[in-house]
Scaffold this active site. Sequence first.
Site: not given
Length: 442
Positions: A259, A263-265, A307, A329, A382
Amino acid sequence: MNPGDTRAFAARLLVPVLDGKGSLSGLDADLAASVIKERDRGFVKALCYGVCRAHPRLDALAGQLLRQPMKQRDTDIQALLLIGLYQLLHMRVPPHAAVSETAGAARALGKAWATKVLNGCLRRFQRESVALQAKVDKDAPVALWHPAWLLLEFRDAWPDDWRAICAANNDAGPMTLRVNRRRVTREAYLKRLETAGLDAVPCEFAADGVRLTTACDVSQLPGFADGDVSVQDESAQLCADLLAPALAGDATRRVLDACSAPGGKSAHLLERFDTELTALDVDPARLKRVSSTLQRLGLEARLHTADASRAEADSDWWDGQPFDAILLDAPCSGTGVIRRHPDIKLTRRHSDIAELAALQSRLLDTLWSKLAPGGVLLYATCSVLPAENEAQIDAFLARTPEADADMPRELDWGRPSGHGRQLLPTPAGHDGFFYARLRKRA
Protein backbone atom coordinates in the site's frame (compact mmCIF):
# COMPACT_ATOMS: atom_id res chain seq x y z
CA MET A 1 -9.64 39.20 -4.61
CA ASN A 2 -10.66 41.07 -1.47
CA PRO A 3 -10.19 39.63 2.04
CA GLY A 4 -13.82 38.62 2.33
CA ASP A 5 -13.49 36.53 -0.80
CA THR A 6 -10.54 34.57 0.63
CA ARG A 7 -12.74 33.68 3.58
CA ALA A 8 -15.57 32.75 1.25
CA PHE A 9 -13.19 30.49 -0.65
CA ALA A 10 -12.14 28.81 2.60
CA ALA A 11 -15.81 28.34 3.51
CA ARG A 12 -16.48 26.60 0.18
CA LEU A 13 -13.56 24.26 0.78
CA LEU A 14 -14.90 23.40 4.23
CA VAL A 15 -18.47 22.61 3.15
CA PRO A 16 -17.87 18.98 2.05
CA VAL A 17 -15.79 18.36 5.19
CA LEU A 18 -18.49 19.74 7.50
CA ASP A 19 -21.11 17.70 5.61
CA GLY A 20 -19.03 14.54 6.05
CA LYS A 21 -18.69 14.03 2.30
CA GLY A 22 -15.11 15.16 1.68
CA SER A 23 -11.74 15.92 3.18
CA LEU A 24 -8.90 18.41 2.92
CA SER A 25 -6.71 15.97 0.97
CA GLY A 26 -7.02 18.01 -2.22
CA LEU A 27 -6.61 21.41 -0.58
CA ASP A 28 -3.22 22.24 -2.09
CA ALA A 29 -4.42 21.30 -5.57
CA ASP A 30 -7.60 23.35 -5.12
CA LEU A 31 -5.55 26.37 -4.09
CA ALA A 32 -3.09 25.94 -6.95
CA ALA A 33 -5.96 25.85 -9.46
CA SER A 34 -7.77 28.83 -7.90
CA VAL A 35 -7.56 32.57 -8.49
CA ILE A 36 -6.37 33.03 -4.90
CA LYS A 37 -3.07 34.90 -4.94
CA GLU A 38 -0.11 32.92 -3.73
CA ARG A 39 0.45 35.26 -0.79
CA ASP A 40 -3.12 34.55 0.42
CA ARG A 41 -3.02 30.76 0.07
CA GLY A 42 -1.31 30.23 3.40
CA PHE A 43 -4.10 32.21 5.09
CA VAL A 44 -6.81 30.11 3.45
CA LYS A 45 -5.00 26.90 4.40
CA ALA A 46 -4.58 28.09 7.99
CA LEU A 47 -8.32 28.79 8.20
CA CYS A 48 -9.30 25.38 6.83
CA TYR A 49 -6.88 23.39 8.97
CA GLY A 50 -7.57 25.50 12.04
CA VAL A 51 -11.35 25.15 11.83
CA CYS A 52 -11.02 21.36 11.50
CA ARG A 53 -8.49 21.16 14.33
CA ALA A 54 -10.65 23.14 16.77
CA HIS A 55 -14.01 22.07 15.30
CA PRO A 56 -15.58 20.39 18.36
CA ARG A 57 -15.10 23.57 20.40
CA LEU A 58 -15.91 26.04 17.63
CA ASP A 59 -19.07 24.11 16.77
CA ALA A 60 -20.19 24.13 20.40
CA LEU A 61 -19.64 27.90 20.58
CA ALA A 62 -21.55 28.40 17.34
CA GLY A 63 -24.43 26.44 18.83
CA GLN A 64 -24.57 28.91 21.72
CA LEU A 65 -24.59 31.89 19.37
CA LEU A 66 -27.18 30.77 16.83
CA ARG A 67 -30.89 30.90 17.64
CA GLN A 68 -31.37 27.74 15.58
CA PRO A 69 -29.03 25.44 13.66
CA MET A 70 -28.16 26.32 10.09
CA LYS A 71 -29.95 24.35 7.39
CA GLN A 72 -27.78 21.99 5.37
CA ARG A 73 -28.02 24.23 2.32
CA ASP A 74 -26.35 26.93 4.42
CA THR A 75 -23.35 24.90 5.55
CA ASP A 76 -21.18 27.55 3.87
CA ILE A 77 -22.53 30.17 6.29
CA GLN A 78 -21.93 27.79 9.20
CA ALA A 79 -18.36 27.48 7.89
CA LEU A 80 -17.99 31.27 7.88
CA LEU A 81 -19.15 31.45 11.49
CA LEU A 82 -16.55 28.86 12.49
CA ILE A 83 -13.93 30.76 10.47
CA GLY A 84 -14.80 33.97 12.30
CA LEU A 85 -14.59 32.30 15.71
CA TYR A 86 -11.28 30.69 14.84
CA GLN A 87 -9.79 34.05 13.88
CA LEU A 88 -10.97 35.69 17.09
CA LEU A 89 -9.62 32.87 19.26
CA HIS A 90 -6.49 31.65 17.53
CA MET A 91 -5.18 34.08 14.91
CA ARG A 92 -3.53 37.47 14.97
CA VAL A 93 -6.13 38.98 12.67
CA PRO A 94 -7.36 42.28 14.17
CA PRO A 95 -10.75 41.54 15.80
CA HIS A 96 -12.59 44.22 13.82
CA ALA A 97 -11.30 42.68 10.57
CA ALA A 98 -12.14 39.14 11.67
CA VAL A 99 -15.74 40.22 12.28
CA SER A 100 -16.38 42.59 9.38
CA GLU A 101 -14.53 40.66 6.68
CA THR A 102 -16.02 37.32 7.71
CA ALA A 103 -19.54 38.72 7.81
CA GLY A 104 -19.00 40.44 4.48
CA ALA A 105 -17.82 37.19 2.91
CA ALA A 106 -21.44 36.03 2.90
CA ARG A 107 -22.03 38.36 -0.03
CA ALA A 108 -19.32 36.58 -2.05
CA LEU A 109 -21.29 33.38 -1.43
CA GLY A 110 -24.44 35.00 -2.78
CA LYS A 111 -26.10 35.10 0.65
CA ALA A 112 -26.14 38.74 1.69
CA TRP A 113 -28.89 37.96 4.23
CA ALA A 114 -26.32 36.10 6.35
CA THR A 115 -24.13 39.19 6.80
CA LYS A 116 -26.33 40.44 9.64
CA VAL A 117 -26.48 37.00 11.27
CA LEU A 118 -22.71 36.54 11.21
CA ASN A 119 -22.03 40.08 12.38
CA GLY A 120 -24.44 39.65 15.30
CA CYS A 121 -23.03 36.26 16.37
CA LEU A 122 -19.39 37.33 16.22
CA ARG A 123 -19.99 40.61 18.05
CA ARG A 124 -21.91 38.78 20.74
CA PHE A 125 -19.01 36.37 21.10
CA GLN A 126 -16.65 39.31 21.60
CA ARG A 127 -18.87 40.61 24.40
CA GLU A 128 -19.52 37.27 26.12
CA SER A 129 -16.39 35.33 25.20
CA VAL A 130 -15.28 34.32 28.71
CA ALA A 131 -18.70 33.13 29.84
CA LEU A 132 -19.46 31.26 26.61
CA GLN A 133 -16.12 29.45 26.61
CA ALA A 134 -16.49 28.45 30.25
CA LYS A 135 -19.95 27.08 29.54
CA VAL A 136 -19.00 24.86 26.59
CA ASP A 137 -15.75 23.69 28.17
CA LYS A 138 -17.69 21.80 30.84
CA ASP A 139 -18.01 19.09 28.19
CA ALA A 140 -14.69 17.16 27.90
CA PRO A 141 -14.92 16.47 24.13
CA VAL A 142 -15.42 20.20 23.57
CA ALA A 143 -12.63 21.26 25.91
CA LEU A 144 -10.21 18.74 24.38
CA TRP A 145 -11.27 19.34 20.74
CA HIS A 146 -12.14 15.72 19.94
CA PRO A 147 -15.38 13.95 19.04
CA ALA A 148 -16.84 12.07 22.00
CA TRP A 149 -16.45 8.58 20.49
CA LEU A 150 -12.76 9.13 19.79
CA LEU A 151 -12.11 10.55 23.23
CA LEU A 152 -13.62 7.37 24.75
CA GLU A 153 -11.38 5.22 22.52
CA PHE A 154 -8.30 7.11 23.70
CA ARG A 155 -9.31 6.87 27.35
CA ASP A 156 -9.95 3.13 27.13
CA ALA A 157 -6.71 2.39 25.27
CA TRP A 158 -4.41 4.85 27.05
CA PRO A 159 -5.77 5.69 30.51
CA ASP A 160 -2.54 7.44 31.51
CA ASP A 161 -1.85 9.16 28.19
CA TRP A 162 -5.17 10.14 26.60
CA ARG A 163 -4.97 13.80 27.53
CA ALA A 164 -1.41 14.04 26.20
CA ILE A 165 -2.55 12.38 22.94
CA CYS A 166 -5.31 14.97 22.58
CA ALA A 167 -2.90 17.82 23.28
CA ALA A 168 -0.46 16.55 20.65
CA ASN A 169 -3.29 16.13 18.14
CA ASN A 170 -4.36 19.73 18.65
CA ASP A 171 -1.01 21.22 17.64
CA ALA A 172 0.36 21.33 14.11
CA GLY A 173 3.08 18.68 13.76
CA PRO A 174 6.71 19.69 13.18
CA MET A 175 8.20 19.59 9.70
CA THR A 176 10.50 16.58 9.58
CA LEU A 177 12.85 15.68 6.73
CA ARG A 178 14.52 12.47 5.56
CA VAL A 179 18.01 12.96 4.17
CA ASN A 180 18.83 10.81 1.12
CA ARG A 181 21.96 9.04 2.30
CA ARG A 182 22.80 8.06 -1.28
CA ARG A 183 23.47 11.74 -1.95
CA VAL A 184 24.43 13.43 1.31
CA THR A 185 25.06 12.69 4.98
CA ARG A 186 22.75 14.03 7.64
CA GLU A 187 25.57 16.06 9.19
CA ALA A 188 26.42 17.68 5.86
CA TYR A 189 22.78 18.48 5.18
CA LEU A 190 22.33 20.07 8.59
CA LYS A 191 25.18 22.44 7.67
CA ARG A 192 23.47 23.26 4.37
CA LEU A 193 20.27 24.09 6.26
CA GLU A 194 22.23 26.36 8.60
CA THR A 195 23.79 28.15 5.63
CA ALA A 196 20.31 28.63 4.18
CA GLY A 197 19.15 30.19 7.43
CA LEU A 198 16.95 27.27 8.47
CA ASP A 199 17.23 26.04 12.06
CA ALA A 200 17.12 22.24 12.41
CA VAL A 201 18.12 19.43 14.76
CA PRO A 202 18.75 15.71 14.18
CA CYS A 203 15.83 13.42 14.99
CA GLU A 204 16.23 11.41 18.16
CA PHE A 205 15.51 7.95 16.73
CA ALA A 206 15.56 8.07 12.92
CA ALA A 207 19.13 7.96 11.60
CA ASP A 208 18.26 9.94 8.46
CA GLY A 209 15.81 12.34 10.12
CA VAL A 210 16.08 16.11 10.56
CA ARG A 211 13.49 18.26 12.32
CA LEU A 212 13.04 21.91 11.38
CA THR A 213 12.40 24.41 14.14
CA THR A 214 9.99 26.29 11.85
CA ALA A 215 8.19 24.80 8.85
CA CYS A 216 8.90 26.21 5.41
CA ASP A 217 7.92 25.64 1.80
CA VAL A 218 9.82 22.74 0.21
CA SER A 219 11.17 25.15 -2.41
CA GLN A 220 13.31 26.66 0.36
CA LEU A 221 14.95 23.33 1.22
CA PRO A 222 18.47 23.01 -0.25
CA GLY A 223 18.57 20.26 -2.86
CA PHE A 224 14.91 19.26 -2.58
CA ALA A 225 14.33 19.37 -6.34
CA ASP A 226 17.51 17.32 -6.86
CA GLY A 227 16.41 14.57 -4.49
CA ASP A 228 18.74 15.31 -1.59
CA VAL A 229 15.91 15.36 0.95
CA SER A 230 12.23 14.47 1.40
CA VAL A 231 9.50 15.38 3.87
CA GLN A 232 8.67 12.41 6.11
CA ASP A 233 7.82 12.09 9.79
CA GLU A 234 10.31 10.41 12.09
CA SER A 235 7.93 7.56 12.98
CA ALA A 236 7.53 6.61 9.32
CA GLN A 237 11.30 6.55 8.85
CA LEU A 238 11.73 3.79 11.44
CA CYS A 239 10.29 1.32 8.94
CA ALA A 240 13.66 1.06 7.14
CA ASP A 241 15.48 0.15 10.35
CA LEU A 242 13.02 -2.65 11.08
CA LEU A 243 13.45 -4.13 7.60
CA ALA A 244 17.23 -3.70 7.55
CA PRO A 245 18.06 -7.24 8.82
CA ALA A 246 16.07 -8.75 5.96
CA LEU A 247 17.50 -6.51 3.21
CA ALA A 248 21.02 -5.35 4.04
CA GLY A 249 23.86 -6.75 1.98
CA ASP A 250 21.86 -8.72 -0.62
CA ALA A 251 20.81 -6.97 -3.83
CA THR A 252 18.76 -9.99 -4.95
CA ARG A 253 16.20 -9.54 -2.19
CA ARG A 254 12.66 -8.96 -3.46
CA VAL A 255 10.55 -6.45 -1.56
CA LEU A 256 6.85 -5.62 -1.84
CA ASP A 257 5.35 -2.35 -0.60
CA ALA A 258 1.70 -3.36 -0.73
CA CYS A 259 0.00 0.00 0.00
CA SER A 260 2.71 2.32 -1.18
CA ALA A 261 1.23 5.77 -1.83
CA PRO A 262 2.46 8.44 -1.50
CA GLY A 263 5.78 6.58 -1.73
CA GLY A 264 7.85 7.81 1.18
CA LYS A 265 8.59 4.40 2.66
CA SER A 266 9.32 2.82 -0.74
CA ALA A 267 11.75 5.63 -1.47
CA HIS A 268 13.45 5.29 1.90
CA LEU A 269 13.98 1.55 1.39
CA LEU A 270 15.52 2.19 -2.02
CA GLU A 271 17.74 4.93 -0.59
CA ARG A 272 18.96 2.55 2.09
CA PHE A 273 19.20 -0.80 0.28
CA ASP A 274 20.03 -2.20 -3.16
CA THR A 275 16.94 -4.30 -3.74
CA GLU A 276 14.20 -5.16 -6.23
CA LEU A 277 11.10 -3.33 -5.07
CA THR A 278 7.52 -3.68 -6.26
CA ALA A 279 5.08 -0.97 -5.19
CA LEU A 280 1.30 -1.39 -5.29
CA ASP A 281 -1.58 0.94 -4.65
CA VAL A 282 -5.28 0.50 -5.29
CA ASP A 283 -5.69 4.12 -6.45
CA PRO A 284 -4.04 4.95 -9.80
CA ALA A 285 -3.97 8.68 -9.00
CA ARG A 286 -2.13 8.02 -5.75
CA LEU A 287 0.25 5.64 -7.53
CA LYS A 288 1.24 8.54 -9.77
CA ARG A 289 2.46 10.30 -6.64
CA VAL A 290 4.70 7.31 -5.93
CA SER A 291 6.09 7.57 -9.45
CA SER A 292 6.73 11.30 -9.04
CA THR A 293 8.43 10.75 -5.69
CA LEU A 294 10.78 8.10 -7.07
CA GLN A 295 11.52 10.14 -10.19
CA ARG A 296 12.56 13.19 -8.13
CA LEU A 297 14.87 10.99 -6.07
CA GLY A 298 16.34 9.15 -9.06
CA LEU A 299 15.03 5.76 -7.87
CA GLU A 300 13.37 2.89 -9.70
CA ALA A 301 10.70 0.35 -8.76
CA ARG A 302 8.00 -1.74 -10.42
CA LEU A 303 4.69 0.07 -9.98
CA HIS A 304 1.29 -1.59 -10.31
CA THR A 305 -2.26 -0.46 -9.64
CA ALA A 306 -3.73 -3.36 -7.69
CA ASP A 307 -5.82 -4.23 -4.66
CA ALA A 308 -3.50 -6.20 -2.40
CA SER A 309 -6.44 -7.53 -0.37
CA ARG A 310 -7.87 -9.50 -3.33
CA ALA A 311 -6.03 -12.72 -4.13
CA GLU A 312 -7.99 -13.06 -7.38
CA ALA A 313 -6.24 -9.93 -8.69
CA ASP A 314 -2.74 -11.38 -8.22
CA SER A 315 -2.32 -12.25 -11.89
CA ASP A 316 -2.48 -8.55 -12.75
CA TRP A 317 0.82 -7.83 -11.06
CA TRP A 318 2.46 -10.86 -9.40
CA ASP A 319 4.80 -13.26 -11.21
CA GLY A 320 4.29 -15.99 -8.61
CA GLN A 321 7.74 -15.62 -7.05
CA PRO A 322 7.56 -15.01 -3.28
CA PHE A 323 8.97 -11.88 -1.68
CA ASP A 324 11.74 -11.84 0.91
CA ALA A 325 10.18 -8.86 2.66
CA ILE A 326 6.73 -7.28 2.55
CA LEU A 327 5.79 -3.89 3.93
CA LEU A 328 2.10 -3.55 4.75
CA ASP A 329 1.49 0.08 5.67
CA ALA A 330 -2.18 -0.69 6.13
CA PRO A 331 -5.13 1.64 5.57
CA CYS A 332 -6.20 2.78 9.03
CA SER A 333 -8.07 5.38 11.05
CA GLY A 334 -5.15 7.82 10.97
CA THR A 335 -5.65 8.53 14.68
CA GLY A 336 -1.90 8.89 15.13
CA VAL A 337 -1.61 11.68 12.55
CA ILE A 338 -4.64 13.83 13.37
CA ARG A 339 -2.40 16.84 13.86
CA ARG A 340 -1.39 16.60 10.18
CA HIS A 341 -4.91 15.67 9.01
CA PRO A 342 -7.26 17.46 11.41
CA ASP A 343 -10.25 16.80 9.16
CA ILE A 344 -10.14 13.24 10.56
CA LYS A 345 -12.03 14.67 13.54
CA LEU A 346 -14.97 15.32 11.22
CA THR A 347 -14.69 12.62 8.57
CA ARG A 348 -13.93 9.55 10.68
CA ARG A 349 -16.78 7.62 12.34
CA HIS A 350 -16.70 5.01 15.09
CA SER A 351 -18.16 2.44 12.68
CA ASP A 352 -15.11 2.92 10.43
CA ILE A 353 -12.81 1.16 12.90
CA ALA A 354 -14.42 -2.28 12.51
CA GLU A 355 -14.48 -1.89 8.72
CA LEU A 356 -10.82 -0.89 8.62
CA ALA A 357 -9.86 -3.76 10.93
CA ALA A 358 -11.60 -6.21 8.59
CA LEU A 359 -9.67 -4.80 5.61
CA GLN A 360 -6.39 -4.99 7.52
CA SER A 361 -7.13 -8.63 8.34
CA ARG A 362 -7.77 -9.46 4.66
CA LEU A 363 -4.56 -7.72 3.64
CA LEU A 364 -2.51 -9.68 6.18
CA ASP A 365 -3.94 -13.01 5.07
CA THR A 366 -3.61 -12.32 1.35
CA LEU A 367 -0.08 -10.95 1.51
CA TRP A 368 1.21 -13.68 3.82
CA SER A 369 0.82 -16.19 0.98
CA LYS A 370 3.27 -14.14 -1.08
CA LEU A 371 6.02 -14.15 1.55
CA ALA A 372 8.92 -16.57 1.16
CA PRO A 373 9.70 -19.02 3.99
CA GLY A 374 12.07 -17.23 6.35
CA GLY A 375 10.83 -13.88 5.03
CA VAL A 376 9.61 -10.89 7.03
CA LEU A 377 6.32 -8.99 6.86
CA LEU A 378 6.32 -5.59 8.54
CA TYR A 379 2.85 -4.41 9.55
CA ALA A 380 2.47 -0.67 10.14
CA THR A 381 -0.34 1.77 10.84
CA CYS A 382 -0.51 5.46 11.75
CA SER A 383 -3.12 4.58 14.39
CA VAL A 384 -3.09 4.50 18.18
CA LEU A 385 -6.15 2.25 18.50
CA PRO A 386 -5.54 -1.34 19.69
CA ALA A 387 -8.24 -2.78 17.39
CA GLU A 388 -6.07 -1.87 14.41
CA ASN A 389 -2.77 -2.69 16.07
CA GLU A 390 -2.03 -5.18 18.82
CA ALA A 391 -5.46 -6.86 18.62
CA GLN A 392 -5.03 -7.22 14.85
CA ILE A 393 -1.63 -8.89 15.23
CA ASP A 394 -2.78 -11.13 18.09
CA ALA A 395 -5.65 -12.41 15.94
CA PHE A 396 -3.35 -12.99 12.96
CA LEU A 397 -0.81 -14.97 14.99
CA ALA A 398 -3.62 -17.06 16.48
CA ARG A 399 -4.89 -18.15 13.06
CA THR A 400 -1.50 -18.42 11.31
CA PRO A 401 0.61 -21.19 12.85
CA GLU A 402 3.64 -20.58 10.62
CA ALA A 403 3.89 -16.93 11.72
CA ASP A 404 6.19 -15.80 14.52
CA ALA A 405 6.35 -12.41 16.17
CA ASP A 406 9.81 -11.03 15.43
CA MET A 407 9.80 -7.52 16.87
CA PRO A 408 13.20 -6.55 18.30
CA ARG A 409 13.10 -6.40 22.07
CA GLU A 410 15.81 -3.79 22.52
CA LEU A 411 14.52 -0.60 20.94
CA ASP A 412 15.04 2.94 22.20
CA TRP A 413 11.73 4.22 20.82
CA GLY A 414 8.06 3.61 21.48
CA ARG A 415 6.64 1.18 23.99
CA PRO A 416 5.86 -2.56 23.84
CA SER A 417 2.27 -3.15 22.72
CA GLY A 418 1.35 -6.81 22.45
CA HIS A 419 3.65 -8.31 19.82
CA GLY A 420 4.44 -4.89 18.36
CA ARG A 421 5.70 -1.44 19.21
CA GLN A 422 3.55 1.66 19.66
CA LEU A 423 4.59 5.28 19.32
CA LEU A 424 2.20 7.91 20.62
CA PRO A 425 2.23 11.40 19.06
CA THR A 426 4.41 13.92 20.87
CA PRO A 427 4.00 17.72 20.59
CA ALA A 428 7.41 18.56 19.15
CA GLY A 429 8.39 15.08 17.97
CA HIS A 430 7.07 12.09 16.07
CA ASP A 431 3.59 11.07 14.96
CA GLY A 432 1.62 8.17 16.41
CA PHE A 433 2.60 4.88 14.74
CA PHE A 434 2.45 1.12 15.33
CA TYR A 435 4.83 -1.53 13.99
CA ALA A 436 4.83 -5.32 14.22
CA ARG A 437 7.42 -7.52 12.48
CA LEU A 438 6.35 -11.05 11.57
CA ARG A 439 8.55 -13.86 10.27
CA LYS A 440 7.38 -16.87 8.28
CA ARG A 441 8.89 -20.11 9.53
CA ALA A 442 11.20 -21.78 7.05
